[in-house]
Design a protein around this motif. Structure first.
Motif, short mmCIF file in Angstrom:
data_model
loop_
_atom_site.label_atom_id
_atom_site.label_comp_id
_atom_site.label_asym_id
_atom_site.label_seq_id
_atom_site.Cartn_x
_atom_site.Cartn_y
_atom_site.Cartn_z
N ASP A 48 -5.50 4.90 -12.95
CA ASP A 48 -4.62 3.58 -13.50
C ASP A 48 -3.08 3.87 -13.25
O ASP A 48 -2.43 3.28 -14.04
CB ASP A 48 -5.09 3.29 -14.79
CG ASP A 48 -4.53 1.78 -15.02
OD1 ASP A 48 -4.36 1.03 -14.26
OD2 ASP A 48 -4.03 1.73 -16.11
N SER A 49 -2.68 4.67 -12.13
CA SER A 49 -1.13 5.04 -12.08
C SER A 49 -0.47 3.59 -11.70
O SER A 49 0.63 3.52 -11.55
CB SER A 49 -1.17 6.00 -11.16
OG SER A 49 -1.49 7.06 -11.53
N HIS A 51 -0.51 0.98 -13.06
CA HIS A 51 0.12 0.44 -14.39
C HIS A 51 0.80 1.67 -14.92
O HIS A 51 1.75 1.45 -15.84
CB HIS A 51 -0.99 -0.01 -15.39
CG HIS A 51 -1.46 -1.31 -14.79
ND1 HIS A 51 -2.97 -1.19 -14.21
CD2 HIS A 51 -1.12 -2.53 -14.42
CE1 HIS A 51 -3.11 -2.48 -13.68
NE2 HIS A 51 -2.27 -3.27 -13.67
N ARG A 52 0.43 2.79 -15.04
CA ARG A 52 0.80 4.05 -15.72
C ARG A 52 1.85 4.88 -15.00
O ARG A 52 2.21 6.11 -15.43
CB ARG A 52 -0.41 4.73 -16.30
CG ARG A 52 -1.19 3.96 -17.27
CD ARG A 52 -2.48 4.84 -17.50
NE ARG A 52 -3.36 3.69 -17.99
CZ ARG A 52 -3.76 3.53 -19.38
NH1 ARG A 52 -3.35 4.52 -20.16
NH2 ARG A 52 -4.65 2.80 -19.65
N GLU A 55 4.64 6.55 -17.21
CA GLU A 55 4.04 7.73 -17.71
C GLU A 55 3.83 9.08 -16.84
O GLU A 55 4.44 10.19 -17.16
CB GLU A 55 2.70 7.42 -18.54
CG GLU A 55 2.08 8.36 -19.46
CD GLU A 55 0.66 8.07 -19.84
OE1 GLU A 55 0.38 6.63 -19.81
OE2 GLU A 55 0.06 8.88 -20.22
N ASP A 56 3.65 8.77 -15.62
CA ASP A 56 3.43 9.95 -14.56
C ASP A 56 4.90 10.26 -14.54
O ASP A 56 5.19 11.54 -14.30
CB ASP A 56 2.78 9.27 -13.17
CG ASP A 56 1.34 8.98 -13.72
OD1 ASP A 56 0.78 9.44 -14.62
OD2 ASP A 56 0.73 8.35 -12.57
N ARG A 371 -3.31 11.15 -20.02
CA ARG A 371 -2.99 12.55 -19.49
C ARG A 371 -2.87 13.86 -20.23
O ARG A 371 -2.21 13.66 -21.16
CB ARG A 371 -1.78 12.16 -18.73
CG ARG A 371 -1.72 11.31 -17.38
CD ARG A 371 -1.82 9.89 -17.46
NE ARG A 371 -1.46 9.40 -16.39
CZ ARG A 371 -2.38 8.18 -15.67
NH1 ARG A 371 -3.51 8.06 -16.24
NH2 ARG A 371 -1.97 7.80 -14.71
#
Ligand code: BGC
Length: 391
Positions: A48-49, A51-52, A55-56, A371
């Motif tokens: 789901d990167s 959307h995320r 955060e990454d 994560r």
């Protein structure tokens, strides 16, 4: 101790389809979702990167790294032939800006194995005007690239050309070079042309170095099989390095080696340590790869765009990476011009048909997408902050 050049990149890498999730207009998505597919597991929501990604990026920065390699998805940007999505271009632009705001140098890949489904249906790279269609996409992708110092046009063209052959045969084999069929030569040549077309399209972007990233397979001859090993290396690797001779950089991606005997490539001896992907545990691969690449291209600057290990043992990841970086240092001490090292991968991600191989410095819960930084991630970040390669 190796003196690292000013601005040496210490980073981590991902690829769009492997982390974003729901890349529904792509050819690989179509393949994954075909009954009886050669890709047994689906990418689904992946990490789901899509959307995320913030955060990454925060994780990359907080680890102490200074660079992030990610891919933009042609299938999202051009879901139908000639119809470009401004919203998707803006999405990727935000990621570039997100990197810059966090002090991370973005390394952007324009094509990482996936194409729009319509492109494959129209014949792909070797179809009518395959190269022209890629060029048209790259022209639009410029909107994302302002201020991006490193752009990779096509990821692992050699693997793509080998996969073209493999998909035609309708079977999935592990992506160990030695176990794969030879590249489809027409695809190989089309990819070279596509790379050059893309580089031309980007040549006037100020401060952007353009190159492509080649899978280095470390073909090693034994028992007098030099000529055969050379032939394997030429078709599966060197012809793609030759196409990089005039580039601003060349991306090196190395994981293992392929030993070639008179009968062809050999399986690792029984008892040899292997990784989850079945590849021989061989951290020296990176040193061999950068030396070979520098020699073959006549000294084109090298960026290590991928290196890592699929293992469930995080200590083993640290051991492998320590060995790989020590080898990189030896090559650099001997004068190989290396501009950075981007570990594969930031996240445990979708490994083209399987979720089993875990390459990540960071684990991802498949249900919550939470994560968790692994000790190897912290270790690698410390190393980056220290700014010295292990000896
Ligand atoms: C590819 C990545 C892949 C990695 C490990 C490279 O061939 O660029 O997409 O996940 O190797 O298999």
């Amino acid at each position: 101790m190796t003196n690292l050049p000013e601005g040496f990149l210490w980073g981590a890498a991902t690829a769009g389809h492997q982390v974003e999730g729901n890349n529904t207009d792509s050819d690989i998505w179509a393949l994954e979702n075909t009954e009886g597919s050669i890709l047994p597991e689906r990418s689904g929501d992946a990490c789901d990167s899509y959307h995320r990604w913030r955060e990454d990026l925060d994780i990359v920065r907080d680890l102490g790294l200074n660079s992030y390699r990610f891919g933009i998805e042609w299938a999202r940007i051009e879901p139908e032939p000639g119809r470009f999505s401004l919203a998707e271009l803006a999405h990727y632009r935000r990621i570039v800006e997100g990197c810059l705001e966090r002090g991370l140098t973005p390394v952007v890949t324009l094509h990482h194995f996936t194409s729009p489904a319509w492109f494959r249906a129209a014949g792909g790279w070797t179809g009518p005007d395959g190269v022209g269609l890629f060029r048209r996409y790259v022209r639009q992708a410029r909107a994302v690239l302002d201020g991006v110092p490193w752009v990779c046009t096509v990821n692992e063209p050699n693997m793509l050309a080998m996969m073209a052959n493999m998909f035609r045969q309708g079977e999935r084999r592990e992506a160990v070079a030695g176990a794969m069929p030879p590249p489809d030569q027409e695809t190989a040549e089309a990819l070279v042309a596509a790379h050059h077309a893309a580089s031309e399209e980007l040549s006037d972007l100020p401060g952007t170095a353009t190159g492509w990233t080649v899978a280095n397979q470390n073909f090693q001859a034994v028992d007098g099989a030099d000529a055969l090993a050379e032939e394997w290396a030429y078709t599966r690797e060197d012809q793609f390095l030759d196409a990089a001779k005039d580039d601003a950089f060349v991306g090196v991606q190395a994981y293992t080696r392929v030993v070639v005997g008179p009968e062809g490539p050999r399986e690792p001896e029984p008892g040899v340590r292997r990784t989850i992907t079945g590849w021989e545990f061989h951290p020296q691969a990176l040193e061999g790869a950068v030396r070979h690449t520098a020699e073959r291209t006549g000294g084109v600057p090298v960026l290590v765009t991928e290196n890592g290990i699929a293992t469930s043992s995080d200590e083993e990841r640290i051991e492998y990476t320590t060995g790989a970086l020590a080898g990189l240092g030896r090559a650099m001490a001997d004068g190989v011009d290396v501009r950075g090292y981007l570990h594969w991968s930031l996240l445990d991600n979708y490994e083209w048909g399987s979720w089993a191989p875990t390459f990540g410095l960071v684990g991802v819960d498949r249900k919550t997408f939470a994560r968790t930084v692994k000790p190897s991630g912290r270790w690698y970040g410390e190393l980056a902050r220290g700014g010295e390669l292990p000896s």
